[in-house]
Scaffold this motif. Sequence first.
Motif, mmCIF file in Angstrom:
data_model
loop_
_atom_site.group_PDB
_atom_site.id
_atom_site.type_symbol
_atom_site.label_atom_id
_atom_site.label_comp_id
_atom_site.label_asym_id
_atom_site.label_seq_id
_atom_site.Cartn_x
_atom_site.Cartn_y
_atom_site.Cartn_z
ATOM 1 N N ASP A 173 -37.821 37.515 31.739
ATOM 2 C CA ASP A 173 -37.518 37.823 30.349
ATOM 3 C C ASP A 173 -38.705 37.583 29.428
ATOM 4 O O ASP A 173 -38.668 37.945 28.266
ATOM 5 N N ASN A 174 -39.723 36.913 29.939
ATOM 6 C CA ASN A 174 -40.875 36.589 29.112
ATOM 7 C C ASN A 174 -42.128 37.214 29.717
ATOM 8 O O ASN A 174 -42.891 36.551 30.417
ATOM 9 N N PRO A 175 -42.362 38.503 29.467
ATOM 10 C CA PRO A 175 -43.538 39.141 30.056
ATOM 11 C C PRO A 175 -44.856 38.619 29.503
ATOM 12 O O PRO A 175 -45.908 38.890 30.072
ATOM 13 N N ASP A 176 -44.809 37.847 28.415
ATOM 14 C CA ASP A 176 -46.041 37.292 27.858
ATOM 15 C C ASP A 176 -46.673 36.264 28.790
ATOM 16 O O ASP A 176 -47.855 35.964 28.670
ATOM 17 N N ARG A 177 -45.884 35.729 29.719
ATOM 18 C CA ARG A 177 -46.457 34.752 30.649
ATOM 19 C C ARG A 177 -47.393 35.434 31.647
ATOM 20 O O ARG A 177 -48.172 34.777 32.315
ATOM 21 N N LEU A 178 -47.310 36.756 31.733
ATOM 22 C CA LEU A 178 -48.234 37.517 32.563
ATOM 23 C C LEU A 178 -49.442 37.868 31.701
ATOM 24 O O LEU A 178 -49.549 38.955 31.161
ATOM 25 N N ALA A 179 -50.324 36.917 31.552
ATOM 26 C CA ALA A 179 -51.443 37.063 30.625
ATOM 27 C C ALA A 179 -52.422 38.147 31.049
ATOM 28 O O ALA A 179 -53.066 38.762 30.213
ATOM 29 N N SER A 180 -52.539 38.382 32.342
ATOM 30 C CA SER A 180 -53.488 39.379 32.837
ATOM 31 C C SER A 180 -52.996 39.904 34.168
ATOM 32 O O SER A 180 -52.061 39.369 34.766
ATOM 33 N N GLU A 181 -53.670 40.939 34.628
ATOM 34 C CA GLU A 181 -53.291 41.470 35.936
ATOM 35 C C GLU A 181 -53.617 40.478 37.047
ATOM 36 O O GLU A 181 -52.947 40.445 38.071
ATOM 37 N N ALA A 182 -54.608 39.632 36.818
ATOM 38 C CA ALA A 182 -54.936 38.607 37.807
ATOM 39 C C ALA A 182 -53.805 37.583 37.925
ATOM 40 O O ALA A 182 -53.468 37.151 39.025
ATOM 41 N N SER A 183 -53.209 37.206 36.789
ATOM 42 C CA SER A 183 -52.106 36.240 36.850
ATOM 43 C C SER A 183 -50.894 36.860 37.546
ATOM 44 O O SER A 183 -50.186 36.183 38.280
ATOM 45 N N PHE A 184 -50.653 38.156 37.318
ATOM 46 C CA PHE A 184 -49.561 38.827 38.014
ATOM 47 C C PHE A 184 -49.855 38.906 39.508
ATOM 48 O O PHE A 184 -48.963 38.715 40.337
ATOM 49 N N LEU A 227 -39.359 43.480 41.091
ATOM 50 C CA LEU A 227 -40.532 43.360 40.229
ATOM 51 C C LEU A 227 -40.144 42.988 38.805
ATOM 52 O O LEU A 227 -40.816 42.188 38.155
ATOM 53 N N LEU A 228 -39.048 43.548 38.324
ATOM 54 C CA LEU A 228 -38.578 43.194 36.976
ATOM 55 C C LEU A 228 -38.083 41.753 36.925
ATOM 56 O O LEU A 228 -38.292 41.051 35.935
ATOM 57 N N VAL A 229 -37.435 41.304 37.976
ATOM 58 C CA VAL A 229 -36.995 39.910 38.042
ATOM 59 C C VAL A 229 -38.212 38.987 38.051
ATOM 60 O O VAL A 229 -38.228 37.947 37.391
ATOM 61 N N THR A 230 -39.240 39.366 38.780
ATOM 62 C CA THR A 230 -40.459 38.564 38.845
ATOM 63 C C THR A 230 -41.118 38.470 37.474
ATOM 64 O O THR A 230 -41.563 37.399 37.059
ATOM 65 N N ALA A 231 -41.181 39.593 36.766
ATOM 66 C CA ALA A 231 -41.772 39.573 35.424
ATOM 67 C C ALA A 231 -40.933 38.718 34.490
ATOM 68 O O ALA A 231 -41.457 38.052 33.603
ATOM 69 N N ASN A 282 -43.926 38.917 46.550
ATOM 70 C CA ASN A 282 -44.940 39.281 47.530
ATOM 71 C C ASN A 282 -44.438 40.413 48.417
ATOM 72 O O ASN A 282 -45.206 41.270 48.842
ATOM 73 N N ARG A 283 -43.154 40.421 48.698
ATOM 74 C CA ARG A 283 -42.581 41.438 49.561
ATOM 75 C C ARG A 283 -42.672 42.832 48.935
ATOM 76 O O ARG A 283 -42.857 43.833 49.631
ATOM 77 N N ALA A 284 -42.578 42.910 47.617
ATOM 78 C CA ALA A 284 -42.602 44.202 46.932
ATOM 79 C C ALA A 284 -43.935 44.933 47.135
ATOM 80 O O ALA A 284 -43.937 46.074 47.620
ATOM 81 N N PRO A 285 -45.095 44.347 46.800
ATOM 82 C CA PRO A 285 -46.358 45.064 47.052
ATOM 83 C C PRO A 285 -46.589 45.335 48.533
ATOM 84 O O PRO A 285 -47.160 46.357 48.894
ATOM 85 N N HIS A 286 -46.134 44.429 49.389
ATOM 86 C CA HIS A 286 -46.281 44.627 50.830
ATOM 87 C C HIS A 286 -45.562 45.903 51.260
ATOM 88 O O HIS A 286 -46.123 46.744 51.970
ATOM 89 N N THR A 287 -44.323 46.065 50.814
ATOM 90 C CA THR A 287 -43.540 47.248 51.152
ATOM 91 C C THR A 287 -44.179 48.506 50.571
ATOM 92 O O THR A 287 -44.254 49.542 51.238
ATOM 93 N N ILE A 288 -44.657 48.411 49.339
ATOM 94 C CA ILE A 288 -45.276 49.562 48.687
ATOM 95 C C ILE A 288 -46.524 49.997 49.451
ATOM 96 O O ILE A 288 -46.747 51.189 49.677
ATOM 97 N N VAL A 289 -47.336 49.044 49.875
ATOM 98 C CA VAL A 289 -48.549 49.378 50.625
ATOM 99 C C VAL A 289 -48.187 50.030 51.957
ATOM 100 O O VAL A 289 -48.826 51.006 52.370
ATOM 101 N N LEU A 290 -47.158 49.533 52.630
ATOM 102 C CA LEU A 290 -46.738 50.160 53.893
ATOM 103 C C LEU A 290 -46.338 51.613 53.679
ATOM 104 O O LEU A 290 -46.704 52.495 54.468
ATOM 105 N N VAL A 291 -45.599 51.885 52.610
ATOM 106 C CA VAL A 291 -45.194 53.261 52.307
ATOM 107 C C VAL A 291 -46.415 54.114 51.984
ATOM 108 O O VAL A 291 -46.536 55.243 52.470
#
Length: 151
Positions: free
Chosen positions: A43-54, A37-41, A84-93
């Motif tokens: 070095d530039n977290p500003d590119r994640l303008a909203s939760e929808a973009s994330f 998740l940190l790799v996905t975000a 995509n794999r990260a939220p999938h795994t989290i939801v399974l747990v």
Amino acid sequence: MSEEIADADRDLRVLIARTAPSLLALTGIGTETAGQLLVTAGDNPDRLASEASFAHLCAAAPVPASSGRTDRHRLNRGGDRQANRAPHTIVLVHMRHDPRTRDYVARRTLEGLRAKDIFRCLKRFVAREIYHHLTNAFSGTPEPSPTADDL
């Protein structure tokens, strides 16, 4: 070989705890998932303008898939596949170990939703929760994240 993996996990856990300690506190997020998740975000977290973009980046955003009188959505198939794999795994747990999520699944099943649609809703909720934790980690200001009551 397993000693090398354990050493790498230990090193990664230290880096994650330094960068975004609240991620490791969430149910269903381990060292590998938090690292992804940190790799996905990036070095530039500003590119994640909203939760929808994330959510779009994690392929957890709903896309209309209606036809005729049927009104439904499906998950966006684009985005980062590892993210995509990260939220999938989290939801399974969550579905296996979190009683509130199990109650939510049971309630939505009684309402007539299919398992795929329930999973889509849960992935979107997880993406929203992760987004808030990531932005708080990068900004350094604590903000309340969504709770399971928001389901």
